[in-house]
Design an enzyme around this catalytic site. Structure first.
Site, PDB file in Angstrom:
ATOM      1  CG  PHE C  39      42.495  32.959  35.338  1.00 44.15           C
ATOM      2  CD1 PHE C  39      42.970  31.818  35.980  1.00 44.15           C
ATOM      3  CD2 PHE C  39      42.470  32.973  33.948  1.00 44.15           C
ATOM      4  CE1 PHE C  39      43.419  30.721  35.245  1.00 44.15           C
ATOM      5  CE2 PHE C  39      42.919  31.884  33.211  1.00 44.15           C
ATOM      6  CZ  PHE C  39      43.388  30.757  33.858  1.00 44.15           C
ATOM      7  CB  VAL C  77      43.719  38.153  34.074  1.00 46.45           C
ATOM      8  CG1 VAL C  77      44.025  38.685  35.462  1.00 46.45           C
ATOM      9  CG2 VAL C  77      44.569  36.930  33.771  1.00 46.45           C
ATOM     10  CB  CYS C  78      38.929  39.733  36.975  1.00 45.77           C
ATOM     11  SG  CYS C  78      38.100  41.178  37.677  1.00 45.77           S
ATOM     12  CB  ILE C  79      40.656  44.745  34.600  1.00 45.35           C
ATOM     13  CG1 ILE C  79      41.627  45.923  34.648  1.00 45.35           C
ATOM     14  CG2 ILE C  79      39.231  45.227  34.823  1.00 45.35           C
ATOM     15  CD1 ILE C  79      41.531  46.829  33.444  1.00 45.35           C
ATOM     16  CB  ALA C  82      44.508  41.894  37.336  1.00 40.30           C
TER      17      ALA C  82
END
Lengths: 102, 128, 130
Positions: C39, C77-79, C82
């Site tokens: 994501f 989820v991409c840090i 995010a």
């Protein structure tokens, strides 16, 4: 060998994604219309001629659930094949790579 | 299409397709972030700039008054990461009154046919 | 076949997450493996457990969590994306001195390298966005 599967998700009346995609889609590749791009699969539209012209070079598919959601199921151009999500998966598997024209 | 890399890993042909202008949306910036991280994986990387994506590369971007970061200089750093296959669509440049001299990094300006050929040869296409 | 999926838009505003979910479900039904769902951009918002859609509406976040539980999917989820958008797990919240976390079950936060890795490991990578 099957080539690239292109996916397009924008209405052709609002956005140039399909037009651009068709410029780059090579002979023998496939284009799958999903989401708002399924309006491009309808008959008697301002883009129908361009779509029919493209059918001579590439195979066009439209995602049936998106076509039906938008009430376009009785207006689909001859030559455009309808697929469901499983058919979408099959197309991904059958082609070497997938390019989304977001 | 896949080759074995020295470390025993796979080398795939990755193409990043950039079709969106910078600043109006975040896609261009976050696409560049993927390219910079991805460079460490030693894959066969190419970048394509089509449509408004060519605006990412124009000289003279000055974002001071916007209060956002001007990330265009980062394109100059790509070469240090061995990312040096940047293809720009000729028709897209011309339609925007631009030429290669207006861009801040050396690129290969290619015809539609050539770009289509480049795309067709890829294993992974990341679109932004 | 091993398939990787990238989702670039959040839930509800764009159809991207719905399309990706239906695609993933169909692929699993056909016996394919989904090696990772990554994501990115506003797509990270698919991982917020604080969404509360009306009861007669699909629950996009919960649907992803359930699919992940059922098929052991790796939802990443991409840090960086995010952090920009306020999506946190416990350790991230602690690290940044935030008073709460909001990541949904089945999702994990990790780096962009996970996307590249998905591209390398999967036989196909399919991108959904806008």
């Amino acid at each position: 060998m099957s080539k690239m599967l292109h996916t397009v998700n924008k209405s052709p009346f609002e956005h140039s994604a399909l037009e651009t995609c068709l410029r780059y889609a090579r002979q023998g590749s496939s284009v799958l219309l999903i989401e708002d791009a399924v309006y491009a699969a309808a008959r008697d539209t301002a883009v129908a001629q361009a779509v029919q012209e493209a059918l001579k070079r590439v195979q066009l598919y439209a995602l049936a659930p998106d076509v039906e959601a938008r009430g376009m199921q009785n207006r689909v151009l001859d030559g455009v094949r309808l697929v469901d999500y499983e058919g979408f998966v099959d197309l991904v598997v059958e082609h070497n790579a997938v390019q989304a024209w977001l | 299409m896949e080759e074995e890399a020295g470390a025993g890993g796979k080398v795939k042909k990755f193409l990043y397709v950039n079709r969106k202008a910078p600043y109006g949306t975040i896609y261009a910036l976050e696409s560049l972030e993927v390219v910079l991280i991805g460079a460490a994986f030693e894959q066969d990387v190419s970048l394509a700039f089509i449509g408004d994506g060519v605006y990412q590369l124009t000289k003279g971007q000055d974002t001071k008054a916007l209060g956002v970061k001007n990330f265009s200089p980062a394109f100059r750093a790509l070469d240090d990461y061995d990312v040096n296959k940047l293809y720009v669509d000729e028709a897209s440049l011309r339609a925007r009154g631009l030429s290669a001299e207006d861009l801040l990094v050396p690129v290969e300006v290619v015809s539609t046919e050539r770009m289509a050929e480049i795309m067709e040869g890829q294993d992974v296409v990341l679109s932004f | 076949m091993k398939l990787g999926i990238m989702v670039n838009e959040g839930p509800y505003t764009h159809q991207a997450s719905d399309s990706a979910y239906q695609f993933a479900k169909a692929a699993l039904a056909k016996g394919h493996e989904i090696s990772r769902v990554f994501f990115y951009h506003d797509g990270v918002n698919n991982g917020s457990r604080l969404t509360v859609p009306p009861q007669d509406e699909r629950n996009i976040v919960k649907r992803w969590s359930e699919l992940a539980a059922e098929h052991k999917l790796d939802l990443v989820v991409c840090i960086a994306a995010a952090q920009r958008r306020g999506l946190m797990d416990k350790s991230e919240a602690k690290r940044h001195g935030k008073d709460a976390d909001n990541i949904a079950p089945g999702f994990r936060i990790s780096g962009l390298g996970q996307l590249i890795e998905a591209g390398i490991e999967a036989d196909r990578l399919v991108v959904f966005g806008d």
